[in-house]
Motif scaffolding. Structure first.
Motif, mmCIF file in Angstrom:
data_model
loop_
_atom_site.group_PDB
_atom_site.id
_atom_site.type_symbol
_atom_site.label_atom_id
_atom_site.label_comp_id
_atom_site.label_asym_id
_atom_site.label_seq_id
_atom_site.Cartn_x
_atom_site.Cartn_y
_atom_site.Cartn_z
ATOM 1 N N PHE A 49 -3.668 26.764 0.849
ATOM 2 C CA PHE A 49 -5.010 26.202 0.759
ATOM 3 C C PHE A 49 -5.321 25.222 1.891
ATOM 4 C CE2 PHE A 49 -2.031 23.824 -1.885
ATOM 5 C CZ PHE A 49 -2.198 22.528 -1.451
ATOM 6 N N GLU A 50 -4.364 24.950 2.767
ATOM 7 C CA GLU A 50 -4.555 23.964 3.832
ATOM 8 C C GLU A 50 -4.822 24.639 5.175
ATOM 9 O OE1 GLU A 50 -2.340 19.642 3.413
ATOM 10 O OE2 GLU A 50 -1.259 21.302 4.299
ATOM 11 N N SER A 51 -5.768 24.084 5.906
ATOM 12 C CA SER A 51 -5.941 24.445 7.302
ATOM 13 C C SER A 51 -5.014 23.561 8.130
ATOM 14 C CB SER A 51 -7.390 24.227 7.737
ATOM 15 O OG SER A 51 -7.684 22.831 7.733
ATOM 16 N N PRO A 52 -4.723 23.915 9.394
ATOM 17 C CA PRO A 52 -3.893 23.050 10.235
ATOM 18 C C PRO A 52 -4.444 21.630 10.348
ATOM 19 C CG PRO A 52 -4.109 25.212 11.242
ATOM 20 C CD PRO A 52 -5.031 25.202 10.077
ATOM 21 N N ARG A 53 -5.764 21.483 10.429
ATOM 22 C CA ARG A 53 -6.338 20.139 10.515
ATOM 23 C C ARG A 53 -6.120 19.365 9.228
ATOM 24 N NH1 ARG A 53 -12.381 20.447 11.841
ATOM 25 N NH2 ARG A 53 -12.136 18.172 11.889
ATOM 26 N N ALA A 54 -6.186 20.042 8.092
ATOM 27 C CA ALA A 54 -5.936 19.378 6.811
ATOM 28 C C ALA A 54 -4.490 18.906 6.729
ATOM 29 C CB ALA A 54 -6.250 20.320 5.654
ATOM 30 N N THR A 55 -3.566 19.731 7.232
ATOM 31 C CA THR A 55 -2.157 19.344 7.229
ATOM 32 C C THR A 55 -1.939 18.088 8.069
ATOM 33 O OG1 THR A 55 -1.596 21.683 7.063
ATOM 34 C CG2 THR A 55 0.195 20.167 7.570
ATOM 35 N N LYS A 56 -2.562 18.026 9.233
ATOM 36 C CA LYS A 56 -2.442 16.843 10.083
ATOM 37 C C LYS A 56 -2.963 15.597 9.369
ATOM 38 C CE LYS A 56 -2.626 18.823 14.753
ATOM 39 N NZ LYS A 56 -3.308 18.765 16.062
ATOM 40 N N LEU A 57 -4.135 15.729 8.754
ATOM 41 C CA LEU A 57 -4.721 14.576 8.078
ATOM 42 C C LEU A 57 -3.861 14.141 6.898
ATOM 43 C CD1 LEU A 57 -6.937 12.516 7.733
ATOM 44 C CD2 LEU A 57 -8.305 14.240 6.523
ATOM 45 N N ARG A 58 -3.277 15.113 6.195
ATOM 46 C CA ARG A 58 -2.410 14.755 5.067
ATOM 47 C C ARG A 58 -1.225 13.916 5.524
ATOM 48 N NH1 ARG A 58 2.050 17.727 3.109
ATOM 49 N NH2 ARG A 58 1.231 19.680 3.970
ATOM 50 N N PHE A 59 -0.545 14.339 6.612
ATOM 51 C CA PHE A 59 0.605 13.569 7.097
ATOM 52 C C PHE A 59 0.179 12.183 7.573
ATOM 53 C CE2 PHE A 59 2.775 17.762 7.622
ATOM 54 C CZ PHE A 59 3.828 17.485 6.770
ATOM 55 N N LEU A 60 -0.986 12.112 8.189
ATOM 56 C CA LEU A 60 -1.489 10.824 8.644
ATOM 57 C C LEU A 60 -1.737 9.894 7.457
ATOM 58 C CD1 LEU A 60 -2.587 9.063 10.955
ATOM 59 C CD2 LEU A 60 -4.811 10.141 10.607
ATOM 60 N N LEU A 61 -2.393 10.416 6.422
ATOM 61 C CA LEU A 61 -2.658 9.605 5.236
ATOM 62 C C LEU A 61 -1.372 9.178 4.554
ATOM 63 C CD1 LEU A 61 -5.669 11.591 3.694
ATOM 64 C CD2 LEU A 61 -5.749 9.315 4.733
ATOM 65 N N GLU A 62 -0.422 10.088 4.479
ATOM 66 C CA GLU A 62 0.843 9.796 3.810
ATOM 67 C C GLU A 62 1.580 8.657 4.501
ATOM 68 O OE1 GLU A 62 3.694 12.732 1.498
ATOM 69 O OE2 GLU A 62 3.860 12.992 3.652
ATOM 70 N N GLU A 63 1.656 8.702 5.830
ATOM 71 C CA GLU A 63 2.336 7.642 6.576
ATOM 72 C C GLU A 63 1.590 6.328 6.480
ATOM 73 O OE1 GLU A 63 5.322 7.740 8.004
ATOM 74 O OE2 GLU A 63 5.437 9.716 7.079
ATOM 75 N N ASN A 64 0.267 6.385 6.502
ATOM 76 C CA ASN A 64 -0.510 5.157 6.412
ATOM 77 C C ASN A 64 -0.400 4.528 5.023
ATOM 78 O OD1 ASN A 64 -2.092 3.649 8.341
ATOM 79 N ND2 ASN A 64 -3.768 3.819 6.869
ATOM 80 N N LEU A 65 -0.293 5.363 3.975
ATOM 81 C CA LEU A 65 -0.095 4.849 2.624
ATOM 82 C C LEU A 65 1.232 4.115 2.508
ATOM 83 C CD1 LEU A 65 -1.442 7.842 0.500
ATOM 84 C CD2 LEU A 65 -2.325 5.506 0.452
#
Length: 548
Positions: A49-65
């Motif tokens: 269900f993820e696009s490559p851009r969604a995957t990038k944003l997910r990792f960014l959010l995870e690290e920032n959290l």
């Protein structure tokens, strides 16, 4: 130091701290944007269900959290734990976890299910939810639902405060990048959990709807046992078993093999059932997770029309289901991990007695209960003056729908919810009158120090001339009930006699009448009820002493 100077210094210190934390946050955010811009997608498992851009944003959010959790440890007051969770711990957990606790019975591992073609609309509503929990709920559900069964994901933001909790804007930013159908709705004013879920169910286009809380996790395989039930009977409601997790002390608990019932005042009553991995019928379910067919929900006009906030919509839904020829099941092989909150983000004042609770109880009672019992609920919850014309219209509409259903309230009461008892002679051996000539009745009062509810004697008639509702009665189940929810309990030791919540298990709450001694006794006849004239409190005394 003068108060003005002290205030000035504290203000300057606070501003410096905020600027320092802001600069650190911006630096960390920029650093993360750089570090995640070049990572290799191929190194991570692709999500359907993820696009490559969604995957990038997910990792960014995870690290920032994770970084944000360190700031929360530095100043826990500045970062308010808005839902009563252990935020600084929860934010360090991965969005996609492989170590979710599996509490299903062992036999579930060997069960197989027929492949289903049912398309499911997933509905998650939220208000001021913790971002890490919100993301974890979305990802764990989408990862656990077979791709061929997913119709859409419907997210409903019930007017979250984006000024205080701006990070929730990333939810919409992220799901826009998904390659599966996602619909995101945001209300401008807080309309409540019930309205949000009803709205989502009406908007859903799937064959079935899966309603979920926004602070849960599931494992692959949780949907198939639910689908099997709804596929066999479109009038069935199937609910997973909740496993609760208190993240402050890492404590888990669940209601395994417990059916959920309720009494005439809609107070929960749990019933033990045989320990089996097979689905079992239950009078009601907790409202935080269930699967139902869209067709059936349309037939019964969904749930919660005219209700406010949250509370009792699950009882209304299950009562409608039973009335209209359906069944309600808990499914032990389907589990949901529920993050237990110590306070709720919902706008309802006191968590234990939100203002809307009484209103919703009245709507359920007037819509679905028998006339005599509904009047008791009305008296207990403050009268019908709270019901507007809009509420009455919804109540009458529900009554009309129920007229076309094959069952009625009396059928449900006798077969499904026997705890909804009557005050009438069919469930009462006698009313607790102490002295008819003097007009005194057995009643109760609360001790201000111990908070215990004690049996006393007082006038049977209130000052307004009407009978008091809290006069006691002896039931056909050998219980001395008062206010219909409290039972005389003989098991507190010493000479104590107290009223406690009725559990319907007999034992220390068994009370009988001894015609020879002309008094009430414990179930085994050992203890007698004696009135202490000085304190006007009833106590227990060995019957052999009274007999002598």
């Amino acid at each position: 130091m003068s108060p003005v100077l002290r205030y000035t210094i504290m203000t300057i210190y606070g501003l410096c701290l905020i600027i320092f934390l802001f600069e650190i946050g911006i630096f960390q955010w920029s650093r993360l944007k750089v570090s995640t811009s070049n990572f290799e997608i191929a190194q991570k498992p692709a999500l359907y269900f993820e696009s490559p851009r969604a995957t990038k944003l997910r990792f960014l959010l995870e690290e920032n959290l994770k970084f944000g959790s360190h700031l929360k440890k530095l100043n826990t007051e500045l970062f308010d734990k808005r839902e009563g969770y252990h935020e600084e711990y929860i934010d360090t957990l991965p969005i996609i976890r492989n170590d979710i606790r599996d509490s299903a019975p062992e036999q579930c591992a060997n069960k197989t299910y027929k492949k289903s073609t049912t398309r499911v609309s997933v509905i998650i509503n939220y208000h001021n939810e913790l971002l890490s929990l919100m993301l974890r709920s979305i990802y764990t559900v989408l990862l656990s639902i077979p791709e061929e069964n997913l119709e859409e994901l419907i997210l409903i933001d019930d007017a979250s405060n984006l000024t205080s909790h701006y990070d929730l804007t990333f939810v919409e930013d992220l799901v826009k990048l998904f390659v599966v159908p996602v619909r995101h709705f945001r209300f401008e004013e807080n309309l409540g959990l019930i309205y949000s879920r009803r709205f989502g169910c009406i908007k859903a286009t799937g064959d079935a709807v899966l309603v979920l809380d926004s602070h849960i996790e599931v494992k692959p395989g949780f949907l198939e046992p639910l689908l099997e039930i709804v596929d066999k009977n479109y009038k069935a409601i199937a609910a997973p078993v909740f496993d609760f997790w208190d993240t402050f002390n890492d404590n888990y608990w669940s209601y395994d093999w417990m059916a959920l019932g309720y009494d005439r005042y809609l107070t929960w009553i749990f019933h033990g059932v045989p320990k089996t991995p097979e689905p079992f019928e239950t009078p009601a379910i907790m409202g935080g997770a269930f699967l139902a067919s869209k067709r059936f929900l349309e037939e019964i006009d969904y749930f919660g029309a005219a209700m406010e906030g949250w509370g009792f919509e699950n009882i209304e839904l299950t009562l409608k289901t039973w009335n209209c020829g359906g069944s309600v099941y808990y499914v032990p092989c389907s589990r949901v991990l529920h993050y237990a909150a110590r306070r709720s983000p919902m706008k309802h004042g006191d968590r234990k007695t939100p203002k809307n609770i009484f209103l919703n109880a009245l709507i359920v009672a007037k819509s679905l209960f028998g006339e005599g019992i509904s009047e008791d609920v009305v008296k207990a919850h403050g009268g019908t003056q709270q019901l507007t014309m809009e509420k009455w219209a919804a109540i009458n509409q529900t009554k009309q729908i129920m007229k076309s259903c094959p069952r009625d309230f009396e059928w449900v009461r006798s077969r499904v919810t026997p705890e909804i008892e009557s005050y009438g002679p069919e469930t009462s051996k006698a009313y607790g009158v102490s002295d008819l000539e003097m007009g005194y009745c057995l009643s109760r009062k609360q001790d201000h120090e111990t908070k215990h509810i004690l049996p006393i004697i007082e006038a049977c008639i209130a000052l307004d001339g009407r009978p008091k509702r809290d006069s006691a009665r002896l039931t056909i189940w050998d219980e001395l009930r008062i206010y219909d929810r409290l039972c005389l309990d003989w098991g507190w030791g010493e000479n104590w006699l107290l009223f406690d919540s009725c559990h319907k298990l007999g034992g220390a709450q068994t009370t009988k009448y001894n015609s020879n001694l002309k008094t009430l006794t414990s179930g085994n006849g050992e203890w007698c009820m004696v009135h202490n004239i000085t304190s006007n409190v009833f106590v227990r005394e060995l019957c052999e002493k009274k007999d002598s």
